[in-house]
Design an enzyme around this catalytic site. Structure first.
Site, PDB file in Angstrom:
ATOM      1  CG  ASP A 226       4.181  11.352  -0.404  1.00  9.21           C
ATOM      2  OD1 ASP A 226       4.086  10.702   0.238  1.00  9.21           O
ATOM      3  OD2 ASP A 226       4.232  11.314  -1.505  1.00  9.21           O
ATOM      4  CG  HIS A 249       0.076  11.604   1.922  1.00  8.65           C
ATOM      5  ND1 HIS A 249       0.575  11.203   0.736  1.00  8.65           N
ATOM      6  CD2 HIS A 249      -0.389  12.469   1.503  1.00  8.65           C
ATOM      7  CE1 HIS A 249       0.019  11.879  -0.137  1.00  8.65           C
ATOM      8  NE2 HIS A 249      -0.550  13.074   0.244  1.00  8.65           N
TER       9      HIS A 249
END
Length: 401
Positions: A226, A249
């Site tokens: 993430d 991310h």
């Protein structure tokens, strides 16, 4: 004769003895002491639950009026959820030389965190050891986006209301959820840490920061499933430098506005590298959100290597459709600078500035942007909506400001 008759010392002697006492007391108060968890019964065999031994070592170290040092030697120590609670009498150090291993049985993790430090001033977490979150057993159960009644998976190491502290030379791997989480913290320095988890491990943010200020994150390597770093509501004066991010991310501000009403300001991201991440530098807000502000944000000297969305402001963030896109975000984004950002984009829209209709982005600056397309991407471009700002210097792709 006066000394023998009245039984008192001359004033000069009194001053001398008070001086000696003050020195002795100062040494005693500041004296360090090591509290080895093995001395409290911890067994480094990778299977014995050592929670009690760790908590007892912490308690004694916390009550020590000098510099308490909880020491975890080499070996593999299994732990259930533990809360290391302050305030403490003196400075605290938690030194990890070995490996701390989380349980695979979720019933032993009844908290939203595995290792939690709370209400401590002048804490140091270091040692060169590792935190093994054993995340692979829990990732299939990470379904909270689909099921609001799901069990929350634990953060590997959480810091609540920690001040004047530092974390360095620690490796966190395979967290069940976030690796590190800071809430209500102030004046913390995080440096020379390593974070690792597979790119498909869900919600394994590297460092998540909320309602905190004066946080420095430097000289670290973060690869996870993430956000490498996630800066949430109420965070101010956050400085990120010399961080390598990937997979992951990117470094994100947000998502903002859905559950919170606190501003974000004073964010600097400088001298960082992104490798094969889905996003680069990103600000994200929910389409339906409260009226809050995100401002004074500066990105500079950033290298993008095969990054999906190198530069992105997304005020229609919707990770789990369907979302009501008929309303506009109430988050006001302003005074944001993207300077000297170069590398390669894996998406055609290398620069995406998608802002709110009702509260357009203001004072957005693009300066010296050089992004080229990755193989098979074709022509790249910039995309702007509801944004006011300027572009300076070299620009590739052609700017939309």
């Amino acid at each position: 004769m006066g000394l023998k008759k009245c039984g008192v010392l001359p004033s000069s002697w009194v001053v001398f003895f008070l001086f000696l006492f003050s020195i002795t007391e100062g040494v005693r108060v500041g004296r360090p002491k090591v509290f080895n968890v093995v001395g409290y019964g911890a067994i480094p065999d990778g299977t014995t639950d050592n929670s009690k031994a760790f908590l007892e070592a912490w308690k004694d170290a916390c009550e020590w009026k000098g510099r308490g040092r909880v020491y975890v030697p080499k070996g593999t120590f299994k732990l259930k959820s533990v809360l290391f609670l302050g305030p403490c009498e003196g400075q605290m150090a938690f030194v990890i030389k070995g490996i701390l291993k989380a349980p695979t049985d979720m019933s032993f993790l009844a908290s939203d965190s595995w290792i939690n430090f709370r209400y401590v001033d002048q804490l140091s977490v270091s040692g060169g050891g590792s935190l093994d979150g054993e995340g692979s057993v829990a990732w299939p159960r990470n379904e909270c986006k689909k099921n609001p009644n799901c069990q929350s998976l634990p953060t590997t190491m959480r810091f609540d209301f920690i001040t004047n502290s530092k974390v360095h030379h620690v490796h966190s791997m395979n967290s069940k959820n976030n690796h590190f989480l800071l809430f209500g913290c102030s004046k913390m320095n995080i440096t020379k840490i390593r974070i690792s988890a597979p790119s498909d491990s869900p919600n394994t943010d590297g460092i998540k920061i909320g309602n905190s200020d004066n946080i420095d994150i430097t000289n670290s390597i973060i690869g996870t499933g993430d956000d490498c770093i996630s800066i949430l509501s109420g965070s101010n004066d956050i400085y990120v430098s010399n961080v390598v991010c990937g997979p992951g991310h990117g470094i994100s501000i947000g998502s903002l506005g859905k559950y919170d009403k606190e501003d974000v300001s004073g964010i600097t991201v400088r001298n960082c590298t992104f490798k094969d991440t889905t996003d680069g530098v990103r600000i994200k807000t929910w389409a339906t959100s409260a009226n809050v502000n995100a401002y004074n944000i500066h990105y500079e000297d950033i290298f993008m290597n095969e990054v999906g969305n190198p530069i992105i402001i997304d005020q229609q963030y919707c990770p789990v459709p369907p979302c009501d896109q008929r309303t506009s975000s109430g988050v006001q984004i302003s005074n944001v600078t993207f300077k000297n950002i170069w590398g390669s984009s894996k998406s055609a829209s290398a620069v995406t500035l998608r802002c709110s209709k009702t509260r357009p982005c203001k004072d957005i600056v693009l300066e010296d942007i050089y992004l080229k397309s990755s193989p098979k991407v074709g022509q790249i471009f910039s995309s702007c909506s509801n944004v006011y700002g300027f572009s300076y210097g070299y620009q590739s792709p052609r700017p939309c400001l």
